[in-house]
Design an enzyme around this catalytic site. Structure first.
Site, PDB file in Angstrom:
ATOM      1  N   SER A 169      14.060  30.883  20.797  1.00  0.00           N
ATOM      2  CA  SER A 169      12.878  30.439  20.066  1.00  0.00           C
ATOM      3  C   SER A 169      12.338  29.167  20.722  1.00  0.00           C
ATOM      4  O   SER A 169      13.066  28.193  20.916  1.00  0.00           O
ATOM      5  CB  SER A 169      13.228  30.175  18.600  1.00  0.00           C
ATOM      6  OG  SER A 169      12.092  29.679  17.923  1.00  0.00           O
ATOM      7  N   GLY A 170      11.060  29.177  21.062  1.00  0.00           N
ATOM      8  CA  GLY A 170      10.447  28.029  21.709  1.00  0.00           C
ATOM      9  C   GLY A 170      10.441  28.120  23.216  1.00  0.00           C
ATOM     10  O   GLY A 170      10.032  27.164  23.893  1.00  0.00           O
ATOM     11  N   THR A 174       5.668  34.110  23.194  1.00  0.00           N
ATOM     12  CA  THR A 174       4.355  34.466  22.644  1.00  0.00           C
ATOM     13  C   THR A 174       3.238  34.146  23.620  1.00  0.00           C
ATOM     14  O   THR A 174       2.291  34.932  23.811  1.00  0.00           O
ATOM     15  CB  THR A 174       4.131  33.733  21.314  1.00  0.00           C
ATOM     16  OG1 THR A 174       5.190  34.060  20.416  1.00  0.00           O
ATOM     17  CG2 THR A 174       2.796  34.123  20.702  1.00  0.00           C
ATOM     18  N   ASN A 216      10.082  24.811  17.820  1.00  0.00           N
ATOM     19  CA  ASN A 216       8.851  25.402  18.359  1.00  0.00           C
ATOM     20  C   ASN A 216       7.734  25.184  17.355  1.00  0.00           C
ATOM     21  O   ASN A 216       7.908  25.462  16.163  1.00  0.00           O
ATOM     22  CB  ASN A 216       9.053  26.906  18.609  1.00  0.00           C
ATOM     23  CG  ASN A 216       7.874  27.518  19.359  1.00  0.00           C
ATOM     24  OD1 ASN A 216       6.930  26.818  19.721  1.00  0.00           O
ATOM     25  ND2 ASN A 216       7.933  28.816  19.578  1.00  0.00           N
ATOM     26  N   SER A 219       6.303  29.104  16.452  1.00  0.00           N
ATOM     27  CA  SER A 219       7.396  30.064  16.542  1.00  0.00           C
ATOM     28  C   SER A 219       7.010  31.368  15.855  1.00  0.00           C
ATOM     29  O   SER A 219       6.501  31.372  14.725  1.00  0.00           O
ATOM     30  CB  SER A 219       8.645  29.477  15.881  1.00  0.00           C
ATOM     31  OG  SER A 219       9.695  30.412  15.893  1.00  0.00           O
ATOM     32  N   SER A 220       7.264  32.494  16.531  1.00  0.00           N
ATOM     33  CA  SER A 220       6.988  33.805  15.938  1.00  0.00           C
ATOM     34  C   SER A 220       8.118  34.151  14.980  1.00  0.00           C
ATOM     35  O   SER A 220       9.288  34.271  15.396  1.00  0.00           O
ATOM     36  CB  SER A 220       6.885  34.872  17.034  1.00  0.00           C
ATOM     37  OG  SER A 220       5.799  34.615  17.875  1.00  0.00           O
ATOM     38  N   GLY A 449      13.300  35.252  19.371  1.00  0.00           N
ATOM     39  CA  GLY A 449      14.381  34.904  20.284  1.00  0.00           C
ATOM     40  C   GLY A 449      15.676  34.630  19.546  1.00  0.00           C
ATOM     41  O   GLY A 449      15.752  34.590  18.309  1.00  0.00           O
ATOM     42  N   GLU A 451      18.506  32.823  17.792  1.00  0.00           N
ATOM     43  CA  GLU A 451      18.413  31.645  16.953  1.00  0.00           C
ATOM     44  C   GLU A 451      19.810  31.210  16.510  1.00  0.00           C
ATOM     45  O   GLU A 451      20.649  32.041  16.141  1.00  0.00           O
ATOM     46  CB  GLU A 451      17.528  31.905  15.731  1.00  0.00           C
ATOM     47  CG  GLU A 451      16.069  32.129  16.079  1.00  0.00           C
ATOM     48  CD  GLU A 451      15.204  32.304  14.842  1.00  0.00           C
ATOM     49  OE1 GLU A 451      15.778  32.405  13.743  1.00  0.00           O
ATOM     50  OE2 GLU A 451      13.970  32.328  14.990  1.00  0.00           O
TER      51      GLU A 451
END
Length: 1802
Positions: A169-170, A174, A216, A219-220, A449, A451
């Site tokens: 993540s980050g 995306t 992030n 973040s998605s 991602g 985590e």
């Protein structure tokens, strides 16, 4: 011994390592770090690692230092190229590239992307174009290169592609997904709407599915797979988006420093206040759901701008306005529900809760469109279903909060699904079932991602499970399948070990009783809890390596050893989140809602059921229609969240397996989201669990490109050399090997398997390049053969056609030559016959000419004898008349007694004595003042003539205007616009570089300096070619010294030749200088007494337009009663008026007229007023602008502008010389006289202007005398207001002015600017003049020296609200003379100065100059209408009444006088006029001459009789005034005309070449000196007007194109003449209803079109359907009477308002040659000699040529010859007649005779 020696060598190498080398150092993290060898300040070696830390060298560290491979020093683009495949090498390569800004690195075909945490300029349209159609590895690594490879391989192999973008993540997944989408949309090449829609789906999905986390900012919180569909041409046809596992719990609670989903913050900041008011929304801090993480803002994100982008994306994706509003309502309802609070209650021994009343709850119910009571019930109660009924149980406050949060999460989750479905419906278009079209696609996977937070829950377990699946897909594709294929194909291969995460997947999902299955199983039990679930975990997996159990039975955390590391999960809430089931109460609540969007979101869960009320008020029993528990067989529970997620994940894996995959590994460089910061430990951990090391090894050693033998041969068949290997005889395996050996000559790195060819990446690139080259060669060969075949066929066809053409052409040429010979013979015969006929004709013509000559001679002699007899008879009668008049005069003079003569002589002597005494006292006073030192106050007193009020209006009014004195009304000049031309704006320049000393250095001659001196100059400061300029410069220098008191004044000298006081200003400067047309300083340098000159301004009607209507403005007809006339002093005015009114009106803008006076005598009314004229109007007009040496008596110097007198003999220049005699300069002079001399030289000699300014500036530079210094600045300011400098001196003078004393700098700069604009400068204080209107009103106006007649007329018109201003002009009156200043750029103050000088010339004082200014009508327009402006009609009416009274306007009949007087009576006194009123009307309208001819009583009787008849009783005053004005316009057009003096340059013959052009509303008239009409032209006869500037001397030329010939006229006012004619012609054509046809037009078949012949008259009719712009007009044929449409190019619109005469129509129908013949036939014979009628004309023919006196040229550069026919005080040295020049005796006697006559006259 060997060990010790090796150790010594190691130490030696370590110590001798050169500076600048790179080495590896061991680090605490276990991964070596790169370092550079540097030299310290002390000279010792030290290591500086990649993080900037310094390590000192020591013998203990020799084992920790290793050399670095060169490829690891600078870094490589593809990590396969690294020389040392170690973790340290990989890590340092990414570190180096990250520092350089290169965030992308290849690992074979796998792209490694490091998040830069900043915006880089590498995603522009140029970059897209750069990476298009490029092979992987040709350009530096980029995400566009991966996207292009996907697109290229899809088109080439016709196989679906996919790109798996993975990372923590980050890490930037995306953003890379969006970049891939942008590239796909760009390279598809369609620029279609669907591409834009696909791109705009990202902002919507990010708004609903992305949020700020601690790692992030964007973040998605969900996964998405975007499947982009392409057609066979490679264009995007659509896309489909699949979403996975939205983190719904984030809606209700967030971790610290985290935010909720973006959409909530977008909405609160981006909505308008009106929208927020409707939803009852406030700020983000007001809502519990948005403040749990204590973070409501995100640095670097503009929520307002993002909301705008979000709304535009919604519109592009076909979301309607109602959809957007419904979404906003649901989101607002979620926020309001989050603020709903519960309080616990107890009823019937059961715990429950109630909702605390608040506006949030009410608003939530309103937005959800449900009943608030139903909503409260669904949140505070829970229904349980038994076998037959449903039992409702109250909830505690904690349970109610959980129920509320579950409801909110359900709303948001289903709303997100609905939004995704809505987007898919817009961008995805499924193929029809019967369609055979095959779509290709590229899939982009952007999923959450890996985590690992401080607290990980159920969502993190699902997310990490998905990442395990993707990692296994990567491992399987990169490692397993590839190595298995090598083994199956018998390719030599060394097996590579890799980290396989299959064990983790077995524990999570694959083995029986796996963790996910246990969670599902426990969720199916109603009594299952998180604790029981943990017990099963520990029992089944507690002894394994993957599952890490809790330390004791009370802990809720368990751990999983993932491929990326160990993650500990908090089991609390696992089962509840997995069940993801809504209570039936919520479902029923949704079913009762009126919100369509809410129902669509919960469409799958809705099921209706009846309700039954229980006895317990807190419990409700409901019996459903379809019970959920109808039996064991029919029990179907809703799928759990894990079940749904696993199902969708399996579908995703199948889709990925069916595609050729590409991988993008996103690396997060640090957890702080800081740019340019690389965390080695974090990045190393990511590289390890991603298997990057093993990936590099297998990519380096493997063969990623594989082809079967048939596929390889089919694609690269063109590269096969047939001579080496023939595919028809050889096997496919041999052909493939032959191709590889011939093309891939770099080594044997390719392999041949059982069924495939295995290649490296660069092999594939080489093959593709060679294939494209061969295909191009073959294509060129095919094109060459086909083109040769094509052009050979074309050549044969053209050759056959050429043979046919040649055959026919030769026949045509033969026939053509025959016809030419035949025609030649025919022409030869015709020429012979014509010669014979011509010879016979010539003989007959000669005989006829001889006969005509004899007859014409006889008739001419007869006509000449008749004319001679008539002339002799006329001369005899004329001489007799003159003799009788002379006899009468002599007799009258004889009766004058001697006593009267003595009395008159005595009075004259007394007046002369008083005048001499006054002059003597004035000279004594001036001498005393000039002998003392002049202070500043005295300098101001010397120039006290700069007054605020212009003198000259306190005396009596001129003759004929005494009745117009009245009360004055003042208006400020600043209130109205002044007529100024703006100077061209130049750029601001630094005036400091234009110093006066610099100018002196460049242009001063000799040793002249730019500083102050007190002595006279030996030569001028500047060079002058003319000797006169040199002498004049020295004279001016002397005067300037005396003006500034640098030289003392000479003593008074007595003139023995004349009486005291005879030395006047007229002797100082010639009269020519005092009256020049370019003088602009008369108002500033006048005497102190000028303020009392009795002059006035008057406003009256001068000229009418042909369409004037008096009814338009009744104020024009309004006036006042007569005033008592005042008398004019005998010495100023004279006893009778000299010169006709008509002559005065024509004398506009002329100089010093020499016209004799006129005497008005009685006569009959019908015959007009007889005048004993001693001149003509032509004489008056030709005399304007004359530079006479002296001005005759009773003639005033007129307006200074006009055309100069041009002698017919052309003897010399037009200006006379300027002289200042020695006696004038050597006597004491006043400052005014000195100023006049200085300015006079500057005006006459323009080349002296710069010299004068330089002399003044020189005397001011360095002048320490305060008195002299102030006098110099006063002189400079006055000169700046009179004449401008040249362009050469302009900037230097502006720079010098800035250094002036306080107040002088800006003032002098403003004066200089105004001088350049208007020729004169405003004074500091404005002066007031009075202007008189024809109705008796007098208005005072502030003017200055720059005020023009146009400005004054404009101010006055605005003051009196005059709308129809055309034709009104300013007039000046002095004594009996009146002349027009017009309404243009004539300076008013110049004319006033001329009047004052005329009074002074006559011996009077300037303060008694009785001049006045009047405002009158001068000319009418042909379309004048009195109804347009009542004010105009009133003024014209008053002007006409006054003109009748004073004899200016005369009628031909007595009846006209009576009619006009009667109308005036009705206007003044109404219908009931008394006898006194009739008498007053007669006195107002009948002139004194008519009253002398016929008694006043007779006139009263005639007017009374007409009044008694009551002819005008039915008309109002406005109508009568209009009739009076119209009468004047129709009967006196010549009195309302504008006159121009011109000289005919070319054109039809006229008796005179110099004449007057009179322009009025009727037409154009040429008048000679006797007021005879030479030519009369109506406006239809004028076809055009052109102006041409011939030269500077001759001025403008105007060419009048008429039906009577083209007249080319010259004159200074030619441009104004042309402009006025053009204005009249244009206005008449716009209003004309008549046109003449230019050609024949016939249209018998169309009745809408008018047929006519050339030369016919058409009457134009108004019709909206036809216009000039469209090219058609509607007209009636005056000859036939028919009506129809006519084209504009076939007619000529005539400039007339009335029907043209037959004469004009006949001229229009004639050709130019015919018109010329008719005009010549009608012209009179102009060759007869005309006797001279004036001394001037006589002198031109019989006087000698003027002498050129060299001495007089010293003072004047513009020298002019002497005028022999004018009065002069100088003695005559030669006779006047040229015939006497040959007889010396007679010449001497003639000169003595003139001197004797001068003595007698004096």
């Amino acid at each position: 011994m060997k060990g010790e020696l090796s150790s010594c060598f190691s130490v030696l190498r370590f110590c001798l390592r050169p500076q600048g080398d790179f080495v590896w150092l061991d680090s605490a993290s276990g991964v070596p770090i790169g370092a550079e060898v540097k030299l310290s300040d002390t000279g010792q070696l030290q290591f500086v690692d990649d993080e900037g830390k310094v390590h000192k060298t020591s013998s203990q560290k020799k084992d920790t230092v290793r050399p670095m491979h060169p490829t690891s020093v600078q870094g490589v683009e593809d990590m396969i190229q690294l020389g040392e495949l170690t973790e340290a090498g990989l890590l340092r390569n990414l570190l180096i590239r990250h520092k350089e800004g290169s965030i992308y690195t290849y690992t074979g075909s796998i792209l490694v992307a490091v998040n830069p945490y900043q915006v880089l300029p590498i995603y522009t349209a140029e970059q897209v174009h750069r990476y298009t159609d490029r092979r992987l590895g040709e350009l530096p690594p980029h995400v566009f290169a991966i996207a292009d490879s996907c697109f290229f391989n899809m088109r080439r192999s016709q196989r679906n592609q996919c790109c798996v973008i993975s990372g923590e993540s980050g890490a930037g997944k995306t953003e890379n997904t969006k970049l891939m989408l942008q590239y796909m949309a760009a390279v598809s090449g369609q620029r279609s709407w669907i591409e834009q829609q696909i791109l705009e789906a990202n902002p919507i999905l990010e708004a609903f599915g992305n949020a700020k986390t601690i790692r992030n900012d964007n973040s998605s919180r969900f996964g998405k797979y975007i499947d982009i569909n392409f057609n066979m041409e490679g264009a995007i046809e659509g896309a489909r988006i699949d979403q996975y596992l939205l983190e719904k719990s984030r809606v209700c609670r967030q971790a610290p420093e985290e935010r909720n989903y973006h959409i909530f913050y977008y909405m609160l900041l981006g909505m308008t206040p009106q929208q927020k008011s409707k939803l009852s929304l406030g700020n983000a801090d007001d809502y519990n759901y948005l403040t749990m993480g204590k973070c409501t803002s995100c640095e670097g994100r503009d929520d307002i701008m993002e909301y705008t982008h979000f709304l535009s994306a919604m519109k592009i994706l076909m979301f309607s306005d109602s959809d957007s509003w419904e979404i906003s309502k649901l989101l607002a309802a979620i926020l309001h529900l989050g603020n709903v609070k519960f309080e616990g209650t107890t009823m019937n021994n059961m715990e429950g809760c109630d909702i605390i009343d608040s506006s949030h709850f009410k608003m939530a119910g309103k937005l959800l469109e449900v009943n608030p009571k139903v909503l409260e019930k669904s949140l505070t109660q829970r229904s349980f279903q038994t076998s037959r009924e449903t039992v409702t149980k109250p909830l505690t406050s904690e349970q109610a909060l959980d129920s509320r949060d579950a409801f909110v999460k359900a709303i948001y989750g289903r709303l997100f699904i609905w939004v995704v479905d809505k987007i898919n419906s817009a961008v995805f278009k499924p193929l029809p079932e019967d369609s055979e079209e095959v779509r290709q696609c590229i899939g982009l996977l952007d999923i959450f991602g890996f985590e690992n937070f401080v607290k990980n829950s159920f969502e993190q377990l699902c997310i990490n499970f998905a990442n395990e699946q993707l990692q296994q897909f990567f491992v399987r594709h990169v490692f397993k399948l590839e190595q298995e294929e090598y083994t199956n194909e018998n390719v030599a291969w060394m097996h590579i070990e890799y980290n396989d995460n299959q064990h983790c997947l077995n524990v999570l999902a694959s083995k029986p009783l796996n963790i996910l299955a246990l969670i599902d199983e426990e969720s199916s039990f109603p009594k299952g809890t998180d604790a029981t679930m943990m017990q099963k975990f520990n029992k089944e997996h507690g002894k394994g390596e993957i599952y890490i159990p809790p330390k004791n039975n009370y802990e809720r955390q368990f751990g999983i050893s993932h491929f990326a590391g160990v993650v500990f999960y908090d089991s609390q809430g696992f089962l509840e989140k997995n069940r993801d089931v809504l209570s039936s109460d919520v479902i029923e609540l949704v079913q009762t809602s009126a919100s369509q969007l809410l129902k669509q979101a919960f469409k799958s869960e809705l099921s209706p059921g009846p309700t039954k009320i229980s006895v317990n008020p807190r419990m409700t029993i409901t019996t459903p229609k379809n019970s959920l528990r109808q039996g064991a067989d029919s029990k179907k529970r809703s799928p759990t969240l894990i079940g749904q997620f696993r199902q969708s994940l399996e579908a995703l894996m199948k889709a990925l397996s069916a595609c050729q995959p590409y991988f993008i590994r996103c690396i997060k460089p640090n957890d702080l989201k800081q740019p340019k910061f690389f965390d080695r430990d974090l990045c190393m951990r990511q590289l390890r669990y991603s298997g990057m090391m093993e990936t590099i090894k297998i990519r380096k050693a493997g063969f990623p490109i594989r082809y079967t033998f048939p596929e390889f041969l089919e694609r690269y068949r063109v590269l096969l050399p047939t001579a080496t290997c023939n595919p028809n005889t050889e096997s496919k395996v041999a052909c493939c090997e032959s191709i590889c050996k011939s093309v891939l000559t770099g080594g044997g790195e390719w392999r041949r398997g059982k069924t495939k060819i295995f290649l490296k990446d660069f092999h594939d690139t080489m093959l593709e390049l060679e294939r494209m080259k061969k295909l191009n060669q073959k294509a060129l060969l095919i094109q060459r053969v086909l083109r040769g075949y094509k052009y050979r066929r074309l050549f044969l066809k053209k050759r056959a056609a050429a043979l046919v053409i040649q055959k026919h052409w030769r026949g045509h040429q033969g026939r053509k030559i025959y016809r030419v010979v035949q025609v030649g013979l025919t022409r030869l015969q015709a020429r012979v016959r014509s010669r014979q006929m011509q010879h016979r004709y010539q003989k007959k013509r000669e005989a006829a000419l001889l006969l005509q000559a004899q007859l014409r001679g006889y008739l001419a002699r007869k006509d000449w004898r008749r004319k001679r007899d008539a002339v002799v008879l006329l001369q005899a009668h004329t001489r007799g008349l003159l003799a009788r008049r002379a006899t009468k005069k002599m007799k009258r003079d004889m009766f004058l007694s001697a006593n009267e003569r003595r009395v008159e002589e005595q009075a004259m002597l007394e007046r002369q004595k008083r005048l001499n005494d006054a002059l003597k006292k004035q000279r004594e006073t001036d001498s005393k003042v000039n002998s003392d030192r002049i202070s500043d106050q005295e300098v101001d007193d010397f120039f006290r003539f700069l007054r605020e009020v212009v003198p000259g209006q306190e005396g009596q009014a001129p003759t004929g205007f005494k009745d117009l004195e009245s009360q004055r009304v003042t208006v400020d000049l600043d209130e109205l616009p002044m007529e100024e031309q703006e100077l061209t704006e130049e750029e601001n320049e630094d005036l400091d570089k234009y110093s006066f000393s610099k100018f002196a250095t460049m242009y001063f001659q000799g040793a002249a300096t730019p500083t102050h001196v007190r002595h006279r100059l030996a030569q001028p400061l500047m060079y002058h070619e003319d000797e006169g300029d040199v002498k004049a410069s020295l004279t001016v220098w002397w005067i300037i010294l005396r003006f500034m008191a640098d030289l003392p004044e000479p003593k008074q000298r007595v003139n023995p030749l004349g009486p005291p006081g005879a030395q006047t200003l007229a002797q100082t400067l010639p009269q020519d200088v005092a009256s020049r047309n370019d003088r602009r300083f008369s108002h500033m340098v006048g005497l102190d007494q000028e303020q009392h000159a009795p002059w006035r301004l008057y406003f009256r009607k001068e000229v009418f337009t042909p369409w004037h209507n008096c009814r338009d403005d009744p104020r024009v007809l309004r006036g006042k009663k007569d005033r008592k006339p005042s008398t004019v002093p005998e010495e100023l005015g004279g006893s009778s008026r000299k010169g006709s009114i008509f002559t005065d009106m024509l004398s506009r803008n002329r100089k010093a007229s020499t016209a004799p006076s006129e005497v008005v005598t009685g006569g009959k009314v019908g015959e007009g007023i007889a005048r004993a004229r001693k001149g003509s109007m032509f004489t008056d007009l030709m005399s304007r602008n004359k530079k006479a040496a002296t001005i005759p008596e009773n003639v005033i110097p007129e307006s200074p502008s006009g055309i100069a007198e041009e002698s017919e003999s052309n003897a010399g220049p037009p200006n006379e010389m300027m002289m200042v005699d020695a006696t004038t300069l050597e006597r004491p002079m006043t400052p005014l006289e000195k100023l006049q001399i200085i300015v006079g030289y500057a005006i006459v000699r323009q080349d002296l202007r710069d010299e004068i300014y330089c002399q003044i500036c020189k005397q001011l530079e360095g002048n320490t005398n305060r008195n002299s210094y102030h006098r110099g600045w006063i002189l400079l300011s006055l000169c700046l207001g009179i004449f401008p400098p040249s362009e050469k001196l302009m900037k230097y003078l502006q720079s010098f002015i800035r250094s002036g004393p306080g107040g002088y700098g800006p003032y002098c700069a403003e004066r200089l600017k105004r001088t350049v604009l208007n020729g004169a400068t405003k004074t500091k204080k404005r002066m007031t003049v009075s202007l008189t209107l024809m109705d008796g009103r007098t208005i005072s106006l502030p003017v200055d020296s720059a005020s023009t007649s146009g400005e004054v007329c404009q101010m006055l018109s605005q003051k009196i609200q005059l709308k129809d201003t055309f034709g009104f002009s300013l007039y000046v009156a002095l004594y009996e003379k009146v002349w027009a200043l017009g309404s243009g750029r004539e300076h008013v103050m110049d004319s006033i100065s001329q009047c004052e000088q005329e009074v002074r010339r006559k011996g009077g004082q300037e303060q008694h100059a009785p001049w006045r200014l009047y405002f009158r009508k001068e000319v009418f327009t042909p379309w004048h209408n009195c109804r347009d402006d009542p004010v105009s009609s009133e003024l014209i009416y008053k002007q006409i009444v006054r003109g009748l009274k004073f004899g200016e306007y005369q009628c031909k009949k007595e009846e006209d006088y009576v009619e006009l007087t009667t109308k005036h009576l009705y206007i003044q006194h109404g219908t009931g006029g008394s006898a006194d009123g009739v008498k007053a009307a007669v006195q107002d309208c009948i002139s004194s001459t008519l009253l002398e001819a016929k008694p006043e009583a007779k006139w009263v009787q005639m007017v009374g009789t007409a009044c008694a008849q009551g002819l005008y009783k039915g008309s109002d005053q406005k109508t009568m005034k209009a009739e009076v004005v119209e009468y004047a316009r129709q009967n006196w057009p010549m009195f309302f005309s504008r006159f121009f003096e011109v000289v005919k340059v070319s054109g039809p013959a006229l008796p005179k070449s110099r004449f007057i052009v009179a322009l009025n509303w009727t037409g154009i008239t040429f008048l000679d000196e006797r007021e005879r009409r030479l030519v009369e032209l109506s406006y239809p006869e004028v076809t055009g007007v052109n102006t041409v500037r011939e030269s500077k001397s001759s001025g403008q030329l105007v060419c009048l194109l008429t039906l009577r010939g083209d007249f080319t006229l010259s004159g200074t006012m030619a441009e104004d003449l042309a402009a006025l004619v053009l204005m009249f012609l244009g206005g008449l054509r716009e209003r004309s209803q008549y046109a003449v046809t230019l050609k024949d037009v016939s249209s018998p078949g169309d009745e809408t079109l008018l047929s006519f012949k050339k030369g016919e008259l058409l009457v134009l009719l108004k019709d909206d359907e036809f216009s000039l712009e469209r090219g058609w007009l509607k007209a009636r044929n005056d000859h036939t009477g028919k009506t129809g449409a006519v084209p504009t190019e076939a007619i000529l619109i005539l400039p007339t308002l009335s029907k043209p005469t037959n004469e004009v129509m006949n001229l229009l129908n004639l050709s130019p040659d015919q018109r010329k013949s008719v005009i010549q036939a009608t012209q009179t014979d102009t060759k007869d000699r005309i006797a001279p009628t004036s001394l001037k004309e006589f002198s031109i023919e019989y006087f000698r040529q003027p002498n050129k006196d060299v001495n007089r040229q010293v003072m004047s550069k513009n020298w002019a010859p002497e005028r022999l026919w004018l009065h002069s005080r100088e003695p005559l040295r030669q006779p006047l007649l040229w015939r006497l020049a040959a007889y010396p005796d007679l010449s001497h006697k003639a000169c003595l005779l003139l001197q004797l006559s001068l003595l007698l006259s004096s």
